[in-house]
Design an enzyme around this catalytic site. Structure first.
Site, PDB file in Angstrom:
ATOM      1  CE  LYS A  15     -12.535   4.113  -1.476  1.00  0.00           C
ATOM      2  NZ  LYS A  15     -13.222   3.164  -0.618  1.00  0.00           N
ATOM      3  CB  SER A  53     -16.876  -0.855  -9.533  1.00  0.00           C
ATOM      4  OG  SER A  53     -17.983  -0.023  -9.262  1.00  0.00           O
ATOM      5  CB  ALA A  54     -22.135  -2.258  -9.669  1.00  0.00           C
ATOM      6  CB  THR A  55     -19.160   2.106 -11.585  1.00  0.00           C
ATOM      7  OG1 THR A  55     -19.513   3.413 -11.997  1.00  0.00           O
ATOM      8  CG2 THR A  55     -17.757   1.779 -11.955  1.00  0.00           C
ATOM      9  CE  LYS A 109     -12.293   0.086  -9.671  1.00  0.00           C
ATOM     10  NZ  LYS A 109     -11.254  -0.627  -8.929  1.00  0.00           N
ATOM     11  CG  ASP A 142      -2.160   0.866   1.067  1.00  0.00           C
ATOM     12  OD1 ASP A 142      -3.276   0.323   1.150  1.00  0.00           O
ATOM     13  OD2 ASP A 142      -1.993   2.079   0.821  1.00  0.00           O
ATOM     14  CB  VAL A 165     -32.280  12.974   0.359  1.00  0.00           C
ATOM     15  CG1 VAL A 165     -32.786  11.856  -0.546  1.00  0.00           C
ATOM     16  CG2 VAL A 165     -32.207  12.518   1.815  1.00  0.00           C
ATOM     17  CE1 TYR A 194     -15.425   3.652  -9.269  1.00  0.00           C
ATOM     18  CE2 TYR A 194     -13.088   3.522  -8.734  1.00  0.00           C
ATOM     19  CZ  TYR A 194     -14.371   2.997  -8.667  1.00  0.00           C
ATOM     20  OH  TYR A 194     -14.606   1.810  -8.006  1.00  0.00           O
ATOM     21  CG  ASP A 209     -26.510   9.964  -8.123  1.00  0.00           C
ATOM     22  OD1 ASP A 209     -25.432   9.330  -8.224  1.00  0.00           O
ATOM     23  OD2 ASP A 209     -26.797  10.644  -7.144  1.00  0.00           O
TER      24      ASP A 209
HETATM   25  C1  WQD Z   1     -25.718   6.074  -3.124  1.00  0.00           C
HETATM   26  C2  WQD Z   1     -27.079   6.759  -3.156  1.00  0.00           C
HETATM   27  C3  WQD Z   1     -27.030   8.963  -4.105  1.00  0.00           C
HETATM   28  C4  WQD Z   1     -24.632  10.724  -0.858  1.00  0.00           C
HETATM   29  C5  WQD Z   1     -20.491   4.988  -5.864  1.00  0.00           C
HETATM   30  C6  WQD Z   1     -19.600   4.622  -7.009  1.00  0.00           C
HETATM   31  C7  WQD Z   1     -19.431   3.121  -7.053  1.00  0.00           C
HETATM   32  C8  WQD Z   1     -18.956   2.620  -5.722  1.00  0.00           C
HETATM   33  C9  WQD Z   1     -19.880   3.055  -4.598  1.00  0.00           C
HETATM   34  C10 WQD Z   1     -16.577   2.356  -5.825  1.00  0.00           C
HETATM   35  C11 WQD Z   1     -27.339   7.508  -4.473  1.00  0.00           C
HETATM   36  C12 WQD Z   1     -27.438   9.008  -2.626  1.00  0.00           C
HETATM   37  C13 WQD Z   1     -25.328   9.825  -1.658  1.00  0.00           C
HETATM   38  C14 WQD Z   1     -25.336  11.785  -0.217  1.00  0.00           C
HETATM   39  C15 WQD Z   1     -27.386  11.005  -1.192  1.00  0.00           C
HETATM   40  N1  WQD Z   1     -17.648   3.062  -5.442  1.00  0.00           N
HETATM   41  N2  WQD Z   1     -26.680   9.969  -1.813  1.00  0.00           N
HETATM   42  N3  WQD Z   1     -26.692  11.883  -0.408  1.00  0.00           N
HETATM   43  O1  WQD Z   1     -23.029   6.653  -6.347  1.00  0.00           O
HETATM   44  O2  WQD Z   1     -24.228   4.433  -5.902  1.00  0.00           O
HETATM   45  O3  WQD Z   1     -21.763   4.444  -6.076  1.00  0.00           O
HETATM   46  O4  WQD Z   1     -19.955   4.493  -4.657  1.00  0.00           O
HETATM   47  O5  WQD Z   1     -16.530   1.318  -6.425  1.00  0.00           O
HETATM   48  O6  WQD Z   1     -18.479   2.835  -8.036  1.00  0.00           O
HETATM   49  O7  WQD Z   1     -20.237   5.021  -8.199  1.00  0.00           O
HETATM   50  O8  WQD Z   1     -22.831   5.473  -4.104  1.00  0.00           O
HETATM   51  O9  WQD Z   1     -23.044   6.218  -1.770  1.00  0.00           O
HETATM   52  O10 WQD Z   1     -22.384   7.922  -3.539  1.00  0.00           O
HETATM   53  O11 WQD Z   1     -24.733   7.044  -3.474  1.00  0.00           O
HETATM   54  O12 WQD Z   1     -28.612  11.136  -1.355  1.00  0.00           O
HETATM   55  O13 WQD Z   1     -24.760  12.648   0.523  1.00  0.00           O
HETATM   56  O14 WQD Z   1     -27.140   7.726  -2.120  1.00  0.00           O
HETATM   57  O15 WQD Z   1     -27.811   9.884  -4.864  1.00  0.00           O
HETATM   58  O16 WQD Z   1     -28.730   7.386  -4.785  1.00  0.00           O
HETATM   59  P1  WQD Z   1     -23.060   5.317  -5.679  1.00  0.00           P
HETATM   60  P2  WQD Z   1     -23.187   6.716  -3.167  1.00  0.00           P
END
Ligand code: WQD
Length: 338
Positions: A84, A124-126, A153, A31, A217, A149, A295
């Site tokens: 990430k 990642s599911a991304t 992947k 690391d 939210v 990012y 999103d």
């Molecule tokens: C989740 C939900 C937001 C913050 C990302 C990456 C993905 C993985 C996980 C690495 C969404 C909502 C969020 C906030 C909110 N990372 N939200 N207020 O975007 O699904 O995934 O992180 O691998 O690759 O894309 O995760 O936790 O940012 O958001 O309302 O302050 O929470 O809109 O619906 P996301 P998230």
């Protein structure tokens, strides 16, 4: 097995090192401490009773990596190392492409030079982009990611597929994580992002200890159960166990194996807030804010393949994750100290 764990002091890497030790394997952690603290080694030792071998090396540093491979007969690599933060990747694309791709190419060149042909990759599911339908299966189309990012992947998955094709005996296991949350029940390890959290659970956790005033939210007009975004939140301990289970794929014929690691269930933002409040007794103030760019409405997994082929499935609940996240945040209000 002796397993090189790049990024092994990070949120998922450190939990995976613990699961590997518990399964009788020997993790060798590399690391560069860009997004992790050296003291995590002490915490892994406190939890397992075993002090893992740790080398402060940047995976982009081919010379140091080559030296390590020369000293130690590594049997497999689990590759977590990489930047990430989705939002940061949009503002700093070059930094993300340089780091995440350069480190992977250096790692693969060292592996092949030393005849190490087993890699488990933190994908990642991304890579599914904005899904056409849910739940997502491994056969769902890999799409252009919505941020640099995610694009790293996508590119690294393709690199591993191409390398596997022309190197006899090569195994590449691509683990597509959904939304990792939670912390180690001891409260010694957990998600410890630099600065203001981008992700939902660490943000809620910081609100719960009063470090942040309230949750915003991002949008309540999505086509979901309550209008807020739906994701597949998986406890980081289940995710770590998924990596131990993925070692079974190395006994299969050489090739590329792809697995979704999620729970198979979607949870909305407001459902997660409610679960957190019920699990901890702490009220989480929130306000509805505009949608966040990039999103999507709903993303969650079908994880049948990991169960059928690896015997793995997520066991812990959303409430377990909320309880563990809160416990970690309470015990580490300013994150993991050095
Ligand atoms: C989740 C939900 C937001 C913050 C990302 C990456 C993905 C993985 C996980 C690495 C969404 C909502 C969020 C906030 C909110 N990372 N939200 N207020 O975007 O699904 O995934 O992180 O691998 O690759 O894309 O995760 O936790 O940012 O958001 O309302 O302050 O929470 O809109 O619906 P996301 P998230």
């Amino acid at each position: 097995m002796k397993i090189l764990v790049t990024g092994g002091l990070g949120f998922i890497g450190s939990e995976t090192a613990i699961s590997l030790i518990k399964a009788g394997h020997t993790p060798i952690i590399v690391d560069n401490l860009y997004n992790a603290k050296a003291s995590v080694v002490n915490r892994i030792e406190a939890i397992t009773g075993v002090r893992p071998e740790f080398h402060q090396i940047d995976v982009c540093d081919k010379e140091k990596l080559d030296e390590l491979f020369s000293q130690t007969k590594v049997e497999a690599v689990i590759h977590f190392a990489g930047y990430k933060a989705v939002g940061e990747s949009v503002s700093k694309p070059l930094m993300y492409y340089r780091n995440n791709l350069d480190s992977t190419l250096s790692l693969l060149e060292c592996m092949l030079k030393h005849d190490v042909k087993n890699i488990i990759f933190s994908s990642s599911a991304t890579i599914y982009g904005s899904p056409d339908s849910v739940p997502l299966r491994e056969t769902s189309p890999r799409k252009e990611a919505t941020n640099p990012y995610g694009q790293t992947k996508v590119i690294i998955e393709k690199i591993l597929e191409d390398v596997s094709k022309v190197n006899e005996g090569f195994h590449a296991v691509l683990l597509r994580y959904f939304n990792p949350i939670g912390a180690h029940p001891s409260g010694l390890l957990g998600e410890d992002p630099n600065g203001i959290p981008n992700n939902l659970m660490p943000y809620i956790s910081q609100v719960s200890i009063g470090k942040l005033p309230k949750l915003r939210v991002f949008g309540d007009d999505y086509k979901t159960v309550d209008g807020t975004g739906v994701r597949d939140y998986i406890h980081v301990l289940d995710l770590a166990e998924g990596h131990v289970a993925a070692l079974k794929a190395l006994d299969k014929d050489p090739g590329v194996y792809i697995y979704n690691l999620g729970t198979g269930r979607g949870t909305s933002v407001l459902e997660l807030v409610k679960a957190f409040e019920e699990a901890t007794g702490i009220k989480i103030p929130y306000e509805i804010a505009p949608r966040r760019a990039g999103d999507v409405d709903a993303v969650y997994a079908n994880c049948d393949k990991a169960y059928e082929e690896l015997g793995w499935k997520a066991k812990l609940s959303i409430k377990d994750a909320c309880k563990d996240s809160y416990n970690f945040q309470k015990k580490n209000p300013n994150g993991i100290e050095d």
